[in-house]
Design an enzyme around this catalytic site. Structure first.
Site, PDB file in Angstrom:
ATOM      1  N   ASP A  73      -3.457  15.842  -0.779  1.00 43.28           N
ATOM      2  CA  ASP A  73      -2.588  14.790  -1.166  1.00 43.28           C
ATOM      3  C   ASP A  73      -1.380  15.457  -1.891  1.00 43.28           C
ATOM      4  OD1 ASP A  73      -1.936  12.329  -2.310  1.00 43.28           O
ATOM      5  OD2 ASP A  73      -2.699  13.133  -4.293  1.00 43.28           O
ATOM      6  N   SER A  74      -0.376  14.456  -2.128  1.00 44.58           N
ATOM      7  CA  SER A  74       0.701  15.201  -2.913  1.00 44.58           C
ATOM      8  C   SER A  74       0.324  15.737  -4.261  1.00 44.58           C
ATOM      9  CB  SER A  74       1.500  13.938  -3.159  1.00 44.58           C
ATOM     10  OG  SER A  74       1.041  12.805  -3.922  1.00 44.58           O
ATOM     11  N   TYR A  87       5.446  12.225  -3.796  1.00 44.89           N
ATOM     12  CA  TYR A  87       5.860  12.074  -2.329  1.00 44.89           C
ATOM     13  C   TYR A  87       6.635  10.852  -2.246  1.00 44.89           C
ATOM     14  CZ  TYR A  87       3.541  16.183  -0.535  1.00 44.89           C
ATOM     15  OH  TYR A  87       2.940  17.495  -0.042  1.00 44.89           O
ATOM     16  N   CYS A 103      -3.185  11.128   1.015  1.00 43.29           N
ATOM     17  CA  CYS A 103      -2.218  10.449   0.538  1.00 43.29           C
ATOM     18  C   CYS A 103      -1.715   9.391   1.335  1.00 43.29           C
ATOM     19  CB  CYS A 103      -0.970  11.598   0.474  1.00 43.29           C
ATOM     20  SG  CYS A 103       0.384  10.968  -0.229  1.00 43.29           S
ATOM     21  N   THR A 128       1.249   7.876   1.209  1.00 43.28           N
ATOM     22  CA  THR A 128       2.567   8.042   1.637  1.00 43.28           C
ATOM     23  C   THR A 128       2.631   9.132   2.768  1.00 43.28           C
ATOM     24  OG1 THR A 128       3.241   7.987  -0.572  1.00 43.28           O
ATOM     25  CG2 THR A 128       5.015   8.755   0.621  1.00 43.28           C
ATOM     26  N   GLU A 186      -1.130   8.440 -14.235  1.00 40.59           N
ATOM     27  CA  GLU A 186      -1.275   9.786 -14.561  1.00 40.59           C
ATOM     28  C   GLU A 186      -1.008   9.687 -16.298  1.00 40.59           C
ATOM     29  OE1 GLU A 186       1.524  11.969 -12.308  1.00 40.59           O
ATOM     30  OE2 GLU A 186       0.133  11.464 -10.636  1.00 40.59           O
ATOM     31  N   CYS A 223      -2.195   3.013  -2.217  1.00 45.35           N
ATOM     32  CA  CYS A 223      -2.048   4.536  -3.117  1.00 45.35           C
ATOM     33  C   CYS A 223      -3.097   4.937  -3.625  1.00 45.35           C
ATOM     34  CB  CYS A 223      -0.646   3.960  -4.112  1.00 45.35           C
ATOM     35  SG  CYS A 223      -0.431   5.267  -5.071  1.00 45.35           S
ATOM     36  N   THR A 224      -3.225   6.356  -3.565  1.00 41.51           N
ATOM     37  CA  THR A 224      -4.387   6.966  -4.196  1.00 41.51           C
ATOM     38  C   THR A 224      -4.566   6.555  -5.611  1.00 41.51           C
ATOM     39  OG1 THR A 224      -2.665   8.509  -4.787  1.00 41.51           O
ATOM     40  CG2 THR A 224      -4.153   8.888  -2.824  1.00 41.51           C
ATOM     41  N   HIS A 225      -3.564   6.117  -6.186  1.00 42.14           N
ATOM     42  CA  HIS A 225      -3.735   5.922  -7.771  1.00 42.14           C
ATOM     43  C   HIS A 225      -4.017   4.649  -8.192  1.00 42.14           C
ATOM     44  CE1 HIS A 225      -1.510   9.683  -7.951  1.00 42.14           C
ATOM     45  NE2 HIS A 225      -1.438   9.692  -9.046  1.00 42.14           N
TER      46      HIS A 225
HETATM   47  N1  DGL Z   1      -0.836  10.023  -3.372  1.00 41.52           N
HETATM   48  C1  DGL Z   1       0.623   9.213  -3.436  1.00 41.52           C
HETATM   49  C2  DGL Z   1       0.334   7.903  -2.432  1.00 41.52           C
HETATM   50  O1  DGL Z   1      -1.164   7.545  -2.476  1.00 41.52           O
HETATM   51  C3  DGL Z   1       0.878   8.769  -4.662  1.00 41.52           C
HETATM   52  C4  DGL Z   1       1.725   9.917  -5.617  1.00 41.52           C
HETATM   53  C5  DGL Z   1       2.793  10.150  -4.974  1.00 41.52           C
HETATM   54  O2  DGL Z   1       3.951   9.523  -4.838  1.00 41.52           O
HETATM   55  O3  DGL Z   1       3.089  11.559  -4.366  1.00 41.52           O
HETATM   56  O4  DGL Z   1       0.909   7.468  -1.967  1.00 41.52           O
END
Ligand code: DGL
Length: 264
Positions: free
Chosen positions: A9-10, A41, A72, A74, A151, A183-185
């Site tokens: 992941d990023s 990312y 991730c 993205t 975060e 999105c992961t978050h």
């Molecule tokens: N992990 C990214 C996603 O799921 C979110 C965080 C980032 O922008 O890197 O898109």
């Protein structure tokens, strides 16, 4: 030597997917890479995300992995459609499993997608959903402030409530009955998103479906570990302390022995 499942992941967000992988594949070794030197990312160009993704895959291949899960959203949406055919190792992204589940869940054929700017701009969720059912109407909204809020641990309260209401307004207007948390978050914001969207709207968090897909592929290829004591290794490209501080919230347990690597 036993081969591991590679995950990248990023940054720290991919731990939400790792959590499901551990739950559903308790005998598997996992090597996680968080590209904390270059996160986020979500605001980068497609070309840059493709380059980072290639580098992350090459790093994981050096760790003796049998499959790579691109946790991730993205990277999955910007890079995987381009890269998938260029590697022999199975690459599992998070877009198709989420899209499939959403198409299965919707009753009124109106699906919402939220994600980073990069994910929404790529329109990969739309492409995948339309392939499954061209009649579905899709409303997609980028929610760039959600990642820093999560975060910071701001999952409830006035600020996040105001931000979420603004982002989710077009989705409410579009009367979506299913919303992909692309999105992961975002799974960490489920309570507030559910409250704003209403209980009738199904929230799709693809982590579980991704783990099911990984298990299916390993089974088909005869690569499943039947037993053994699994090892989980964590690498980052910068700032292991920051990663460690956030890891518990995303993985559900603390992460020890995080190694910093200079692969980029
Ligand atoms: N992990 C990214 C996603 O799921 C979110 C965080 C980032 O922008 O890197 O898109």
């Amino acid at each position: 030597m036993k081969k591991a499942i590679g995950v990248f992941d990023s940054g720290v967000g991919g731990l939400t997917v790792t959590r499901e992988l551990i739950a559903q594949l308790p005998n598997e070794d996992i090597v996680y890479f968080g590209d904390t030197a270059r996160v986020p990312y979500g605001i980068k160009s497609k070309e840059t995300v493709i380059r980072f993704t290639i580098e992350n895959i090459l790093f994981l291949l050096k760790q003796n992995v049998k499959l790579i899960c691109v946790a991730c959203n993205t990277a999955s949406s910007c890079a995987l459609p381009v890269l998938k055919k260029n590697f022999r190792v199975p690459l599992v992204g998070v877009i198709s499993p989420g899209a499939r589940e959403a198409v299965y869940a919707t009753r009124n054929k109106r699906i919402g997608v939220i994600g980073t700017k990069g994910t929404i701009k790529s329109r990969t969720y739309e492409t995948e959903i339309r392939q499954l059912d061209p009649e579905i109407k899709i409303t997609a909204v980028a929610c760039p402030l959600f990642v820093p809020l999560v975060e910071e641990g701001w999952l409830e309260g006035g600020v996040v409530e105001e931000v979420a209401r603004r982002y989710l307004e077009p989705l409410k207007k579009a009367k979506v009955d299913t919303l992909i948390l692309g999105c992961t978050h975002y799974p960490l914001l489920k309570p507030i998103i559910r409250r704003i969207m209403g209980k009738e709207v199904t929230l799709i968090d693809s982590a579980k479906q991704v783990a099911i897909e990984v298990k299916k592929i390993l089974d088909q290829e005869g690569l499943l570990n039947k037993n053994g004591r699994p090892q989980h290794r964590f690498y980052v490209s910068d700032n292991p302390e920051w990663f460690s501080g956030l890891a518990k919230r995303f993985l559900g347990r603390p992460v020890k022995n995080i190694k910093k690597v200079n692969n980029v």
